[in-house]
Design a protein around this motif. Structure first.
Motif, PDB file in Angstrom:
ATOM      1  N   ALA A 137       1.314  -1.041   0.138  1.00  0.00           N
ATOM      2  CA  ALA A 137       0.403  -0.074   0.063  1.00  0.00           C
ATOM      3  C   ALA A 137       0.896   1.741  -0.344  1.00  0.00           C
ATOM      4  O   ALA A 137       0.720   2.530  -0.416  1.00  0.00           O
ATOM      5  N   VAL A 138       2.276   0.964   1.415  1.00  0.00           N
ATOM      6  CA  VAL A 138       3.070   1.890   1.085  1.00  0.00           C
ATOM      7  C   VAL A 138       3.475   2.788  -0.607  1.00  0.00           C
ATOM      8  O   VAL A 138       3.605   3.527  -1.089  1.00  0.00           O
ATOM      9  N   GLY A 139       3.714   1.224  -1.038  1.00  0.00           N
ATOM     10  CA  GLY A 139       4.323   1.503  -2.327  1.00  0.00           C
ATOM     11  C   GLY A 139       3.536   1.751  -3.587  1.00  0.00           C
ATOM     12  O   GLY A 139       4.132   2.940  -4.015  1.00  0.00           O
ATOM     13  N   MET A 140       2.545   1.685  -3.825  1.00  0.00           N
ATOM     14  CA  MET A 140       0.884   1.957  -4.239  1.00  0.00           C
ATOM     15  C   MET A 140       1.396   3.520  -4.182  1.00  0.00           C
ATOM     16  O   MET A 140       1.178   5.055  -4.824  1.00  0.00           O
ATOM     17  N   MET A 141       1.333   4.198  -2.550  1.00  0.00           N
ATOM     18  CA  MET A 141       1.157   5.720  -2.474  1.00  0.00           C
ATOM     19  C   MET A 141       2.921   6.280  -2.974  1.00  0.00           C
ATOM     20  O   MET A 141       2.080   6.993  -4.064  1.00  0.00           O
ATOM     21  N   LEU A 142       3.432   5.878  -2.966  1.00  0.00           N
ATOM     22  CA  LEU A 142       4.483   6.260  -3.308  1.00  0.00           C
ATOM     23  C   LEU A 142       4.498   6.342  -4.862  1.00  0.00           C
ATOM     24  O   LEU A 142       4.884   8.275  -5.440  1.00  0.00           O
ATOM     25  N   GLU A 143       4.536   5.654  -4.992  1.00  0.00           N
ATOM     26  CA  GLU A 143       4.075   5.291  -6.772  1.00  0.00           C
ATOM     27  C   GLU A 143       3.098   6.836  -7.423  1.00  0.00           C
ATOM     28  O   GLU A 143       3.379   7.386  -7.843  1.00  0.00           O
ATOM     29  N   ARG A 144       1.965   7.418  -6.904  1.00  0.00           N
ATOM     30  CA  ARG A 144       1.421   8.346  -6.672  1.00  0.00           C
ATOM     31  C   ARG A 144       2.471   9.724  -6.337  1.00  0.00           C
ATOM     32  O   ARG A 144       1.663  10.316  -7.701  1.00  0.00           O
ATOM     33  N   LEU A 145       2.379   9.625  -5.248  1.00  0.00           N
ATOM     34  CA  LEU A 145       3.401  10.798  -4.901  1.00  0.00           C
ATOM     35  C   LEU A 145       4.822  11.625  -6.019  1.00  0.00           C
ATOM     36  O   LEU A 145       4.234  12.573  -6.637  1.00  0.00           O
ATOM     37  N   PHE A 146       5.390  10.301  -6.151  1.00  0.00           N
ATOM     38  CA  PHE A 146       6.626  10.612  -7.249  1.00  0.00           C
ATOM     39  C   PHE A 146       5.633  11.142  -8.783  1.00  0.00           C
ATOM     40  O   PHE A 146       6.886  11.378  -9.569  1.00  0.00           O
ATOM     41  N   THR A 147       4.990  11.429  -9.055  1.00  0.00           N
ATOM     42  CA  THR A 147       4.070  11.964 -10.118  1.00  0.00           C
ATOM     43  C   THR A 147       4.046  13.523  -9.429  1.00  0.00           C
ATOM     44  O   THR A 147       3.533  13.589 -10.767  1.00  0.00           O
ATOM     45  N   LEU A 148       4.427  14.088  -8.254  1.00  0.00           N
ATOM     46  CA  LEU A 148       3.916  15.078  -8.396  1.00  0.00           C
ATOM     47  C   LEU A 148       5.452  15.831  -8.845  1.00  0.00           C
ATOM     48  O   LEU A 148       6.472  15.507  -8.308  1.00  0.00           O
ATOM     49  N   PRO A 149       5.670  16.772 -10.108  1.00  0.00           N
ATOM     50  CA  PRO A 149       6.738  16.708 -10.441  1.00  0.00           C
ATOM     51  C   PRO A 149       7.268  17.660  -9.657  1.00  0.00           C
ATOM     52  O   PRO A 149       8.201  18.081  -9.388  1.00  0.00           O
ATOM     53  N   PHE A 150       6.474  18.375  -8.742  1.00  0.00           N
ATOM     54  CA  PHE A 150       7.884  19.074  -7.327  1.00  0.00           C
ATOM     55  C   PHE A 150       8.456  17.883  -6.078  1.00  0.00           C
ATOM     56  O   PHE A 150       9.709  18.646  -5.916  1.00  0.00           O
ATOM     57  N   LEU A 151       7.606  16.908  -6.029  1.00  0.00           N
ATOM     58  CA  LEU A 151       8.205  16.646  -4.881  1.00  0.00           C
ATOM     59  C   LEU A 151       9.854  16.181  -5.207  1.00  0.00           C
ATOM     60  O   LEU A 151       9.904  15.390  -6.191  1.00  0.00           O
ATOM     61  N   HIS A 152      11.354  15.765  -3.980  1.00  0.00           N
ATOM     62  CA  HIS A 152      11.971  15.944  -4.654  1.00  0.00           C
ATOM     63  C   HIS A 152      12.645  14.640  -3.849  1.00  0.00           C
ATOM     64  O   HIS A 152      13.129  13.549  -3.275  1.00  0.00           O
ATOM     65  N   ARG A 153      11.249  14.885  -2.065  1.00  0.00           N
ATOM     66  CA  ARG A 153      11.874  13.247  -0.880  1.00  0.00           C
ATOM     67  C   ARG A 153      10.720  13.516  -0.427  1.00  0.00           C
ATOM     68  O   ARG A 153       9.481  14.449   0.390  1.00  0.00           O
ATOM     69  N   VAL A 154      10.201  12.475   0.021  1.00  0.00           N
ATOM     70  CA  VAL A 154       9.629  11.625   1.022  1.00  0.00           C
ATOM     71  C   VAL A 154      10.218  11.170   2.422  1.00  0.00           C
ATOM     72  O   VAL A 154      11.490  11.275   2.343  1.00  0.00           O
ATOM     73  N   TRP A 155       9.980  12.048   3.535  1.00  0.00           N
ATOM     74  CA  TRP A 155       9.825  10.597   5.192  1.00  0.00           C
ATOM     75  C   TRP A 155       8.918  10.523   5.618  1.00  0.00           C
ATOM     76  O   TRP A 155       8.365  10.501   5.943  1.00  0.00           O
ATOM     77  N   LEU A 156       9.814   9.907   6.813  1.00  0.00           N
ATOM     78  CA  LEU A 156       8.563   9.149   7.898  1.00  0.00           C
ATOM     79  C   LEU A 156       9.392   8.988   8.810  1.00  0.00           C
ATOM     80  O   LEU A 156      10.681   9.041   8.915  1.00  0.00           O
ATOM     81  N   THR A 157       8.489   9.453   9.959  1.00  0.00           N
ATOM     82  CA  THR A 157       9.259   8.999  11.297  1.00  0.00           C
ATOM     83  C   THR A 157       8.262   7.132  12.193  1.00  0.00           C
ATOM     84  O   THR A 157       7.350   6.659  11.569  1.00  0.00           O
ATOM     85  N   THR A 158       9.280   6.294  13.044  1.00  0.00           N
ATOM     86  CA  THR A 158       9.208   5.596  13.348  1.00  0.00           C
ATOM     87  C   THR A 158       9.516   5.427  15.003  1.00  0.00           C
ATOM     88  O   THR A 158      10.415   5.999  15.184  1.00  0.00           O
ATOM     89  N   LEU A 159       8.818   4.849  15.829  1.00  0.00           N
ATOM     90  CA  LEU A 159       9.617   4.790  17.231  1.00  0.00           C
ATOM     91  C   LEU A 159      10.264   3.510  16.967  1.00  0.00           C
ATOM     92  O   LEU A 159      10.348   2.376  16.398  1.00  0.00           O
ATOM     93  N   SER A 160      11.315   3.974  17.729  1.00  0.00           N
ATOM     94  CA  SER A 160      12.473   3.086  17.835  1.00  0.00           C
ATOM     95  C   SER A 160      11.684   1.678  17.872  1.00  0.00           C
ATOM     96  O   SER A 160      12.655   0.642  17.269  1.00  0.00           O
ATOM     97  N   GLU A 161      10.857   1.592  18.979  1.00  0.00           N
ATOM     98  CA  GLU A 161      10.766  -0.428  18.873  1.00  0.00           C
ATOM     99  C   GLU A 161       9.930  -0.205  18.033  1.00  0.00           C
ATOM    100  O   GLU A 161       9.190  -1.663  18.122  1.00  0.00           O
ATOM    101  N   ASN A 162       8.982   0.021  17.046  1.00  0.00           N
ATOM    102  CA  ASN A 162       8.068  -0.212  15.893  1.00  0.00           C
ATOM    103  C   ASN A 162       8.951  -1.205  14.790  1.00  0.00           C
ATOM    104  O   ASN A 162       9.448  -0.972  13.974  1.00  0.00           O
ATOM    105  N   LEU A 163       8.976  -2.276  15.479  1.00  0.00           N
ATOM    106  CA  LEU A 163       9.981  -3.022  14.135  1.00  0.00           C
ATOM    107  C   LEU A 163       9.259  -3.495  12.907  1.00  0.00           C
ATOM    108  O   LEU A 163       9.971  -3.230  11.711  1.00  0.00           O
ATOM    109  N   GLY A 164       7.500  -3.170  12.856  1.00  0.00           N
ATOM    110  CA  GLY A 164       7.438  -3.267  11.709  1.00  0.00           C
ATOM    111  C   GLY A 164       7.474  -1.900  10.581  1.00  0.00           C
ATOM    112  O   GLY A 164       7.289  -3.125   9.688  1.00  0.00           O
ATOM    113  N   SER A 165       6.779  -1.580  11.168  1.00  0.00           N
ATOM    114  CA  SER A 165       6.782   0.060  10.765  1.00  0.00           C
ATOM    115  C   SER A 165       8.655   0.033   9.816  1.00  0.00           C
ATOM    116  O   SER A 165       8.344   0.876   8.572  1.00  0.00           O
ATOM    117  N   GLN A 166       9.413  -0.232  10.419  1.00  0.00           N
ATOM    118  CA  GLN A 166      10.794   0.276  10.565  1.00  0.00           C
ATOM    119  C   GLN A 166      10.611  -0.881   9.546  1.00  0.00           C
ATOM    120  O   GLN A 166      11.804  -0.590   8.675  1.00  0.00           O
TER     121      GLN A 166
END
Length: 181
Positions: free
Chosen positions: A109-138
């Motif tokens: 799902a996140v990959g599909m979202m990134l596929e869409r987001l990187f169609t935005l011509p202005f977009l150079h970079r995306v970021w996300l945060t995780t808690l250090s204990e959230n191994l699944g999100s990492q």
């Protein structure tokens, strides 16, 4: 009829107020509350957030939200916020229902979202945060090619407890190289 971005059996559906009941239930799951403070947002607040979510076609949108569907089941949500056209960046977030953890649906799902987001011509970079204990999100971040850019100790407070927060980043060139590779 449900419309959105499709990848085989997974569908990203633009957020609408009728999704609020699923979102409330998702945010109430123990797995969601373990890593995110979800208890303060009322139904009205979430509907407002849904209504404020823009579309990729809106030149002034500050954020985007999709709900994730697999077959007949709602399985999660993915979003982009803090959109800065000036700086060419945005922050992404994601949450999957506990019953669907460990199946790779979050990464897809996140990959599909990134596929869409990187169609935005202005977009150079995306970021996300995780808690250090959230191994699944990492795991989602690693699987999609995000780089761990740093850990800020005690940066977040969750239910009164200080938590270390990790910052992960990806540039457009990282994404394009991964897609070619």
């Amino acid at each position: 009829m449900v419309t959105g971005v499709v990848a085989s059996d997974l569908l990203l559906v633009p957020a609408h107020p009728e999704h609020v009941d699923f979102w409330l239930a998702l945010r109430a799951e123990a797995g969601a509350r373990r890593y995110v403070d979800t208890e303060d947002d009322s139904r009205e607040v979430l509907v407002k957030r849904i209504l404020e979510a823009g579309t990729l076609e809106e030149p002034r949108a500050k954020g985007f939200r999709w709900f994730v569907r697999q077959g007949d089941a709602w399985v999660g949500t993915v979003s982009a916020r803090d959109v800065s056209r000036e700086h060419g960046r945005l922050q992404i977030g994601y949450m999957m229902a506990e019953a669907y953890h460990g199946r790779g649906l979050g990464s897809r799902a996140v990959g599909m979202m990134l596929e869409r987001l990187f169609t935005l011509p202005f977009l150079h970079r995306v970021w996300l945060t995780t808690l250090s204990e959230n191994l699944g999100s990492q795991g989602v971040a690693r699987k999609l090619g995000f780089s761990l850019e740093g850990t800020m100790r005690g940066h977040s407070v969750l239910r009164g407890e200080r938590k270390d927060q990790q910052f992960w980043g990806m540039s457009r060139s990282d994404w394009e190289a991964r897609r070619r590779g």
